[in-house]
Design a protein around this motif. Sequence first.
Motif, PDB file in Angstrom:
ATOM      1  N   ALA A  62      52.227  31.820   5.757  1.00 12.40           N
ATOM      2  CA  ALA A  62      53.587  32.461   5.347  1.00 12.40           C
ATOM      3  C   ALA A  62      54.444  32.266   6.265  1.00 12.40           C
ATOM      4  O   ALA A  62      55.327  31.458   5.637  1.00 12.40           O
ATOM      5  CB  ALA A  62      53.207  33.713   5.245  1.00 12.40           C
ATOM      6  N   SER A  63      53.841  31.012   7.692  1.00  9.68           N
ATOM      7  CA  SER A  63      54.757  31.168   8.250  1.00  9.68           C
ATOM      8  C   SER A  63      55.625  29.259   8.280  1.00  9.68           C
ATOM      9  O   SER A  63      56.700  29.432   8.180  1.00  9.68           O
ATOM     10  CB  SER A  63      54.341  30.929   9.595  1.00  9.68           C
ATOM     11  OG  SER A  63      55.123  30.724  11.392  1.00  9.68           O
ATOM     12  N   ARG A 122      57.518  26.549   2.668  1.00  8.30           N
ATOM     13  CA  ARG A 122      59.338  26.761   2.313  1.00  8.30           C
ATOM     14  C   ARG A 122      58.656  27.960   0.990  1.00  8.30           C
ATOM     15  O   ARG A 122      57.498  27.914   0.174  1.00  8.30           O
ATOM     16  CB  ARG A 122      59.723  25.847   1.852  1.00  8.30           C
ATOM     17  CG  ARG A 122      60.383  25.610   3.424  1.00  8.30           C
ATOM     18  CD  ARG A 122      61.904  24.773   3.288  1.00  8.30           C
ATOM     19  NE  ARG A 122      62.880  25.020   2.298  1.00  8.30           N
ATOM     20  CZ  ARG A 122      64.596  24.572   1.523  1.00  8.30           C
ATOM     21  NH1 ARG A 122      63.670  23.368   1.248  1.00  8.30           N
ATOM     22  NH2 ARG A 122      64.040  25.120   0.683  1.00  8.30           N
ATOM     23  N   PRO A 123      59.714  28.894   0.033  1.00  7.94           N
ATOM     24  CA  PRO A 123      59.470  29.760  -0.913  1.00  7.94           C
ATOM     25  C   PRO A 123      58.548  29.037  -1.937  1.00  7.94           C
ATOM     26  O   PRO A 123      58.166  29.593  -3.413  1.00  7.94           O
ATOM     27  CB  PRO A 123      60.649  30.346  -1.230  1.00  7.94           C
ATOM     28  CG  PRO A 123      61.201  29.990  -0.068  1.00  7.94           C
ATOM     29  CD  PRO A 123      60.740  29.063   0.836  1.00  7.94           C
ATOM     30  N   HIS A 124      58.524  27.611  -2.758  1.00  9.34           N
ATOM     31  CA  HIS A 124      58.680  26.372  -3.721  1.00  9.34           C
ATOM     32  C   HIS A 124      57.490  25.801  -3.005  1.00  9.34           C
ATOM     33  O   HIS A 124      56.818  25.624  -4.152  1.00  9.34           O
ATOM     34  CB  HIS A 124      59.767  25.561  -4.390  1.00  9.34           C
ATOM     35  CG  HIS A 124      60.202  25.083  -2.845  1.00  9.34           C
ATOM     36  ND1 HIS A 124      60.177  25.518  -1.282  1.00  9.34           N
ATOM     37  CD2 HIS A 124      60.048  23.928  -2.856  1.00  9.34           C
ATOM     38  CE1 HIS A 124      60.426  23.858  -0.943  1.00  9.34           C
ATOM     39  NE2 HIS A 124      60.249  22.291  -1.718  1.00  9.34           N
ATOM     40  N   GLN A 125      56.864  26.017  -1.706  1.00  8.20           N
ATOM     41  CA  GLN A 125      55.239  26.031  -1.896  1.00  8.20           C
ATOM     42  C   GLN A 125      54.398  26.398  -1.782  1.00  8.20           C
ATOM     43  O   GLN A 125      54.214  27.184  -1.668  1.00  8.20           O
ATOM     44  CB  GLN A 125      55.361  25.157  -0.903  1.00  8.20           C
ATOM     45  CG  GLN A 125      56.521  23.377  -0.693  1.00  8.20           C
ATOM     46  CD  GLN A 125      57.038  23.474   1.923  1.00  8.20           C
ATOM     47  OE1 GLN A 125      56.762  24.215   2.405  1.00  8.20           O
ATOM     48  NE2 GLN A 125      57.612  21.615   0.844  1.00  8.20           N
ATOM     49  N   GLU A 177      49.470  34.910  -2.150  1.00  3.08           N
ATOM     50  CA  GLU A 177      50.176  35.325  -3.433  1.00  3.08           C
ATOM     51  C   GLU A 177      51.032  36.296  -2.647  1.00  3.08           C
ATOM     52  O   GLU A 177      52.568  36.509  -2.847  1.00  3.08           O
ATOM     53  CB  GLU A 177      49.348  35.571  -4.966  1.00  3.08           C
ATOM     54  CG  GLU A 177      48.625  34.543  -5.523  1.00  3.08           C
ATOM     55  CD  GLU A 177      47.896  34.092  -4.479  1.00  3.08           C
ATOM     56  OE1 GLU A 177      46.632  34.779  -3.473  1.00  3.08           O
ATOM     57  OE2 GLU A 177      46.998  32.962  -4.820  1.00  3.08           O
ATOM     58  N   GLY A 228      53.965  35.353  -1.190  1.00  5.91           N
ATOM     59  CA  GLY A 228      54.910  34.664  -2.492  1.00  5.91           C
ATOM     60  C   GLY A 228      54.138  33.419  -2.645  1.00  5.91           C
ATOM     61  O   GLY A 228      54.939  32.798  -3.290  1.00  5.91           O
ATOM     62  N   LYS A 238      51.537  30.216  -3.776  1.00  4.78           N
ATOM     63  CA  LYS A 238      50.589  30.053  -5.125  1.00  4.78           C
ATOM     64  C   LYS A 238      49.646  29.084  -3.692  1.00  4.78           C
ATOM     65  O   LYS A 238      49.874  28.220  -3.317  1.00  4.78           O
ATOM     66  CB  LYS A 238      50.557  28.631  -6.174  1.00  4.78           C
ATOM     67  CG  LYS A 238      49.935  28.901  -7.689  1.00  4.78           C
ATOM     68  CD  LYS A 238      50.506  27.888  -7.957  1.00  4.78           C
ATOM     69  CE  LYS A 238      49.406  27.801  -9.258  1.00  4.78           C
ATOM     70  NZ  LYS A 238      49.999  28.872 -10.643  1.00  4.78           N
ATOM     71  N   VAL A 239      48.648  29.496  -4.808  1.00  3.19           N
ATOM     72  CA  VAL A 239      46.992  28.891  -4.007  1.00  3.19           C
ATOM     73  C   VAL A 239      46.959  27.781  -4.927  1.00  3.19           C
ATOM     74  O   VAL A 239      46.037  28.016  -6.242  1.00  3.19           O
ATOM     75  CB  VAL A 239      45.753  29.682  -3.511  1.00  3.19           C
ATOM     76  CG1 VAL A 239      44.965  28.621  -3.218  1.00  3.19           C
ATOM     77  CG2 VAL A 239      46.223  30.656  -2.286  1.00  3.19           C
ATOM     78  N   GLU A 268      59.519  19.652 -10.908  1.00  2.00           N
ATOM     79  CA  GLU A 268      60.553  20.663  -9.918  1.00  2.00           C
ATOM     80  C   GLU A 268      59.729  22.136 -10.069  1.00  2.00           C
ATOM     81  O   GLU A 268      60.818  22.776 -10.031  1.00  2.00           O
ATOM     82  CB  GLU A 268      62.650  20.391  -9.685  1.00  2.00           C
ATOM     83  CG  GLU A 268      62.564  19.417  -8.906  1.00  2.00           C
ATOM     84  CD  GLU A 268      63.841  18.966  -9.591  1.00  2.00           C
ATOM     85  OE1 GLU A 268      64.735  18.232  -8.780  1.00  2.00           O
ATOM     86  OE2 GLU A 268      64.649  18.762 -10.344  1.00  2.00           O
ATOM     87  N   MET A 278      56.995  22.657 -11.479  1.00  2.00           N
ATOM     88  CA  MET A 278      55.746  23.056 -10.359  1.00  2.00           C
ATOM     89  C   MET A 278      55.934  23.634  -8.921  1.00  2.00           C
ATOM     90  O   MET A 278      56.659  22.894  -8.582  1.00  2.00           O
ATOM     91  CB  MET A 278      54.488  22.007 -10.470  1.00  2.00           C
ATOM     92  CG  MET A 278      54.113  21.814 -11.901  1.00  2.00           C
ATOM     93  SD  MET A 278      53.498  20.716 -12.707  1.00  2.00           S
ATOM     94  CE  MET A 278      54.868  19.113 -12.747  1.00  2.00           C
ATOM     95  N   VAL A 279      55.010  24.044  -8.594  1.00  2.00           N
ATOM     96  CA  VAL A 279      54.776  24.389  -6.543  1.00  2.00           C
ATOM     97  C   VAL A 279      53.986  23.159  -6.760  1.00  2.00           C
ATOM     98  O   VAL A 279      53.629  22.247  -6.659  1.00  2.00           O
ATOM     99  CB  VAL A 279      53.867  25.476  -6.554  1.00  2.00           C
ATOM    100  CG1 VAL A 279      53.130  25.714  -5.556  1.00  2.00           C
ATOM    101  CG2 VAL A 279      53.539  26.694  -7.078  1.00  2.00           C
ATOM    102  N   GLN A 280      54.839  22.967  -5.420  1.00  2.00           N
ATOM    103  CA  GLN A 280      55.235  21.630  -4.782  1.00  2.00           C
ATOM    104  C   GLN A 280      53.814  22.037  -3.434  1.00  2.00           C
ATOM    105  O   GLN A 280      54.143  22.961  -2.971  1.00  2.00           O
ATOM    106  CB  GLN A 280      56.167  21.529  -3.805  1.00  2.00           C
ATOM    107  CG  GLN A 280      56.590  20.173  -3.150  1.00  2.00           C
ATOM    108  CD  GLN A 280      57.920  20.343  -1.956  1.00  2.00           C
ATOM    109  OE1 GLN A 280      57.594  20.850  -0.831  1.00  2.00           O
ATOM    110  NE2 GLN A 280      58.903  19.844  -2.446  1.00  2.00           N
TER     111      GLN A 280
END
Lengths: 345, 345, 345, 345
Positions: free
Chosen positions: D70-71, D74-77, D96, D99, D101-102, D131, D133-135
Amino acid sequence: MIRFENDYAEGAHPQILQKLVETNEEQSPGYGMDEHSEKARAYIKKAIAAEQADVHFLVGGTQTNTTVIASILRPHQGVIAATTGHIAVHETGAIEATGHKVLTLPSDDGKLTAAQVKACYDAHWQDSTHEHMVQPGLVYISHPTENGTTYSKAELSALSKVCRDCGLPLFLDGARLGYGLVAQDNDLSLADIAQLCDVFYIGGTKMGALFGEAVVIVNPAYQRDFRYMIKQRGGLLAKGRLLGLQFETLLENHLYLDIAQHAVEMAMLIQQAFINKGFALRYDSKTNQQFPILPNDLLKTLGEKYSFSVWETFDETHTVVRFCTSWATKKENVERLIKDIERLA
Amino acid sequence: MIRFENDYAEGAHPQILQKLVETNEEQSPGYGMDEHSEKARAYIKKAIAAEQADVHFLVGGTQTNTTVIASILRPHQGVIAATTGHIAVHETGAIEATGHKVLTLPSDDGKLTAAQVKACYDAHWQDSTHEHMVQPGLVYISHPTENGTTYSKAELSALSKVCRDCGLPLFLDGARLGYGLVAQDNDLSLADIAQLCDVFYIGGTKMGALFGEAVVIVNPAYQRDFRYMIKQRGGLLAKGRLLGLQFETLLENHLYLDIAQHAVEMAMLIQQAFINKGFALRYDSKTNQQFPILPNDLLKTLGEKYSFSVWETFDETHTVVRFCTSWATKKENVERLIKDIERLA
Amino acid sequence: MIRFENDYAEGAHPQILQKLVETNEEQSPGYGMDEHSEKARAYIKKAIAAEQADVHFLVGGTQTNTTVIASILRPHQGVIAATTGHIAVHETGAIEATGHKVLTLPSDDGKLTAAQVKACYDAHWQDSTHEHMVQPGLVYISHPTENGTTYSKAELSALSKVCRDCGLPLFLDGARLGYGLVAQDNDLSLADIAQLCDVFYIGGTKMGALFGEAVVIVNPAYQRDFRYMIKQRGGLLAKGRLLGLQFETLLENHLYLDIAQHAVEMAMLIQQAFINKGFALRYDSKTNQQFPILPNDLLKTLGEKYSFSVWETFDETHTVVRFCTSWATKKENVERLIKDIERLA
Amino acid sequence: MIRFENDYAEGAHPQILQKLVETNEEQSPGYGMDEHSEKARAYIKKAIAAEQADVHFLVGGTQTNTTVIASILRPHQGVIAATTGHIAVHETGAIEATGHKVLTLPSDDGKLTAAQVKACYDAHWQDSTHEHMVQPGLVYISHPTENGTTYSKAELSALSKVCRDCGLPLFLDGARLGYGLVAQDNDLSLADIAQLCDVFYIGGTKMGALFGEAVVIVNPAYQRDFRYMIKQRGGLLAKGRLLGLQFETLLENHLYLDIAQHAVEMAMLIQQAFINKGFALRYDSKTNQQFPILPNDLLKTLGEKYSFSVWETFDETHTVVRFCTSWATKKENVERLIKDIERLA
C-alpha cells in the motif's frame, strides 16, 4: 533519569514473563485457537457474566480500533468520537484508511455526553440533505479517556441509553481500562461495562503486558465473521497463544487489578504532591495519568531528573505536562519525585 | 413559485442543447478521445496559456474532487480544507472513502488564509509524534466558496506561495468558477488561477451545462495516469463527447462568461434590494449566491411566491437564507422579487 | 467509414433528445427527486410487478457496479464473477478500490453456472483456514454477457436457487439488458429477472440513452441508505432529471424494446452473412454483438470500409472480431456490409 | 503426538526468551526508537552492505505485505504475484482492502519467471484500452515460496532486470528467508537479495522469534514516510523494543542461520526417508517444508503419531501433505518419524 513519560517504557510484568518461559516448549495450534486463549476467554466471560460474548485478542490499540470500527460500519457511515479521541488524533488516519470519517464532537475532558450524541444524531436526520453527509453509525469512547478522566455509571448508562434509542452501537476503548476500574470514585464494574456497551476492550499493552488487547463483542449482532476482519487487518498473530497466555496470567489471580491499583496509588501520591505545592491540574484524573499545570521555568528543573511528557501550552507562562505510572513504577522513585516537588521554588 | 433555491434547477443553456441536437448523429470514439473534447481542451489551454496542462472532463463535482484528491495523496496524507468546504461537509465522506482524512481549518467566510495553512503545516512537523498523525498532503479551496466569497489575487498568491514553500499542491474547486471571474471586485484571470494552482476545475453543472466539470492539471507532476483514476472512480463517460461538446460550446464564444455575467448581475440586484430594505448579509458575496439575514416571520411571506434555501439559524429571531441565480434566471422574476422585498413590512 | 465497433458511438435516440429539449425550462428538485425520475420509477416497478422494489438512476456502468457491490458486501467479502466479467477486467480495479476482491471463476462464454457458484461456496466453507481467505459475499453476472451470450430462464433459475441456498445475493449487470430481452431464443421476462435476482440494472448508455443505468434493488434487505452510497461514489447527478426523463422516454412506449429489436435484427443479418460465407462464430450470440472468426488477411480488406473491434487472437491465421449494432445502425449500411462479406475471397 | 504441521507451534528460541527476561526492566522509548532496534538495524545494514537502506520492524506477515504494498502503489495500480502467492490466497483480501488488485500469474512451483512478468507488463501497455485495466505497479515474490522452492541467483537476477527495465519495484517476502539462505543448492546471499530487490523482509515469526518481520527498504525511492504507513496499518508496536531485541538476538551471533540450518537438516532427512520409500515429492523443496505425495490410506497410519498438514488432493488415491520443521524440531522425533516411514506398508 527516572521515567514517568508513559506506561509502556518497560517490558512486561514478571509473572507474564515467567508464564512465557514456562510454556515456551508447548506446541499449540496457531491464530488464537490454543488453550491459553481459551482460558483467558473463559476468565473474561465469567468476569462479565456474559456467556454469549465473543472474545478476541489483538496486538495493539490502533489495530483494535480499526478492526472493530471497520467491521461494524457500512461504507457511508462514520464514527462519533470526542475531538481528543485517540482515533481522531493519534492513529495516522487509520479509520479513514478503512473508508470512514471520524465525526468529532467537542470535549474538554475527553468525554462525550449523552446529550451531545443525541444532538449529533438528530442534526443528521433532521437535515434535508442528510444523504449528502456522513451518517453517524457508531459511538466511540475511551475509559479512561486520553485525559485520565472516567465515566460514572450514571454517565455511561445515559450514553448507552441514547445509543440504543438511536440504533448506534457503543464501542468503549479500554486501552487503560484497569486504571479506571480501580479509581477512587469509580462505580463501574466490568460487568456494567459489558452490559452498557456493544463492544469494548480490555487493554494489555499499557497495563503490564508485552502487548495485546482483549476485544469483547457483547452484542451478538456484531460478532459475525470478526476473525476474518482480524486476519484482513493484519492482527491475527500466528503464535496467538502469546496473547492468550498474557491475558490468562493477568486475569487468573487479579494481577490485572493489582497492577492497576499499584499504578493508581503511585499516581495519586504524585497528584497530591502537586496539589500540596499549589499547582492546579488540567484534568480531574483519578487514574494513572496526571496533568499538572506547571510554570515553564520549573519544567527544566524537574526535567533534569525526571522524564515526563509535555502535553500542551496552557498560557504564556505555564505548560501542562503529563506524569504516568505503571506496574513498573517504583515507590522509592515516586517518593524522590515528591520530595523534589516539595522543594520546587 | 419562482425558484431561486439553487443554480441547477433547469436543464442546459439553449446553445448547449442545440449543439447536442446538431451533433447527435456523429460517430465518435468513446471515453473523451473525440474531436469535441479535443477542441474544448484546446480552448482551455489557450485561455490559460499553458500548453503543458492536461485537461479532463468529468461528470460532477463530488466525483471530480474525489478523483483529483485520491490521485495526488499518498495513503497517510490528508487534505486541508475549510470546515465549510464541500469535501468536508457535503460529499457523504467521499474523500474518506478513498482512505484520506479531511483536515479542517476554521473559516467563517469559507476561505483559507496562507497563514492558516502555514500554521497547520508547521504544527504537524513540529510535533514529535507526527508519524501518529495524518500528514497534510494537499490544500483544497473553492473559488467562489460555498458562501459566495472569492479570493483576491493577493490572497491566492499568498496561499500559493505558502503551498509551494511547504511542498503542498494547491487544488481549486471551481464548481462555480465563472461567477467568480465576473464578480465586481475580481482581479483574478483564468491564467492567474492556472499559474497559482496545481490543479483546478472549471465547473459546468452549475454554470449552464447539463453536467460536467473540466479538470485542468497544470502541474505535470500530477498528470500521470489520471485517466486510469477517472475510470476507476466511475467517471469515464462512454459517450465522452457529451462533456466535450458542452465545454466547446461554453468556451468558443464566451458563452461561459456571458452566463456568469447575467447571473451575477441578477444576484447583485437582489443583494441591493435586501440592503436597501435594511437587511444585513451573512457573507460578503459578489457572486451568484446571496445570503441575506431575514427576520423569521418574513421567511414565510417571501416563501409564498419564491423558493430559496434556508442556510442556517442566525439568532433566535433571524435566519440566513440563500438566493441563487443562474443562466435561467429571468429578469422579470428578479424585478418581481425586488418589488416584493421593497414591500416587506 | 461505416462504424460497427461499439454501441455508443452516437448521441441518443432522437425521442430522448426531443424530450430533453421539451423539458429544458422546467424547474425541478435535484438529485433524482424530480417528477420524471418518479415516472420512470413507476414504469419500471410496473413492468416488474414489484411495488417494494427501489429504483435509482446512475450515470454509468462502472459507477453502478461499484456502488451496488460496495453497498452490499462487508469488508472481508468478495464478489464472485466470471473471469471475463466487466468488473474483473475492464473497470481499472474499481471494485478493489472499494476494498473487495473479485473472485473469478473460469468461463468460456461469459456465463457462470449454478454448479460453479455452489462449488466455489462449498470450497470456501469446507477449508479449515477459510478465515484466511476472502469470503464469497455476492454473485455478479451480466446478461447479456460481454460475449453476447444470454442466460435461459432455467439457467438463471438454477443460479438464483443456489444463491438463495447459500445466502449469496445475486446481482445482474444489464448494461445491454434490452438486447437480451428481444433475443430469438430468450425466455426471460423483466419480471422473471426481478424475481430471480436481488439487484439488477437496466442499461441506458448502450441502449440509446445519452447515458444512464437504472438500478433496481428488488430485495428490501439491500435497499437501506442506497442514496448515501450513490452520493459517496460520485453518482448522484445534480440535474438528476436528466436520468429520469431518459428512462421515462425509453419506457413509456416500448422505445427501449424497439431499439433493442432493431439492433438485434441488424446483428442477426450480419451474423447470417458471416455464416453463409463459411465463417465460424466465437460465441453463440443472439444479441447485438457478433464475434466472427476471420482469416487475418480479410481483416484489412473489411477494415477499409468498416470499423469493428479486434477481440482476440484465435490462432496463428485467424482473429476474433466484434461487430456491434445499436439504435443508430442503418439498414442500408448493414446491407452494404453483407454484400461486401459475400464478396470476400 | 509429534507435530510437524507448521513452523510456529512453539514459543521462541530460548536465547530470545533469555534476552527478553534480561532486558525486561530497561526503560526505552517506544515505537521502535530504542537501542535494541537500532542495534538490530545496524546488524542488518552491515549484512547487506547497504548503509542507505531503511529497516523497520513489524509484527506479522500479512501486516508487512499490506503495509509495503500500500505504501508503494498508486490507487490504479496492482501487484503482480503468483496464483499461489500468500497475498493472493491467504490474507483475507488484505491487499484488496487497501484498494489494490492482486494480478495473478500462473505458477506450479510458486515462483514467477522474468518472462512472465515481462509478458504481463507488455500485454498491459500494448492493449489500447489499458486505462480500463489495473496497471501493474509492483512485483511480489516469496523466497522460499509457499511451496518451499527457491530462486537461484540467475533467476532472481533475471527477474530483477526485467523489473528495473519496466520500472516495476520488486518486493521479496522473506517470511522463511533463512531456510532459503541455507538450502543445499542456494547461491544467493543476503547482500545479493538486497541488491536485486527494492524491498524485502527477513522473517522472524517462522524462524524462531515470538513474532516479527524486519522490512528492509533498499531503494530510497520507497523509503519516505514509511513509519506513517506502519502506524496507520496498526503495526507500530508501542513496546517496539520487543521486535528490536528479537532481531538483535537472531543476528548478533548467527543464531538466525543456525536455526535455519538445523530445521533444513531435519527436513532433508525427512525428505530422504520419503524418497527412499518410493514416494514422490510434489515440489522440489530444499527448505524446511516438504511435500510428499502419499497414498490416502497411509495418511491415517502416519496421522496416529504425527501431525502434518493436508496440502491438496493429488489424484483419487493420493494426497499431498506438508511436513514442516523449525528450531524446535527434535532430532529424536525426526528419527522416530523416519523409522515409521520405513515401516509403512
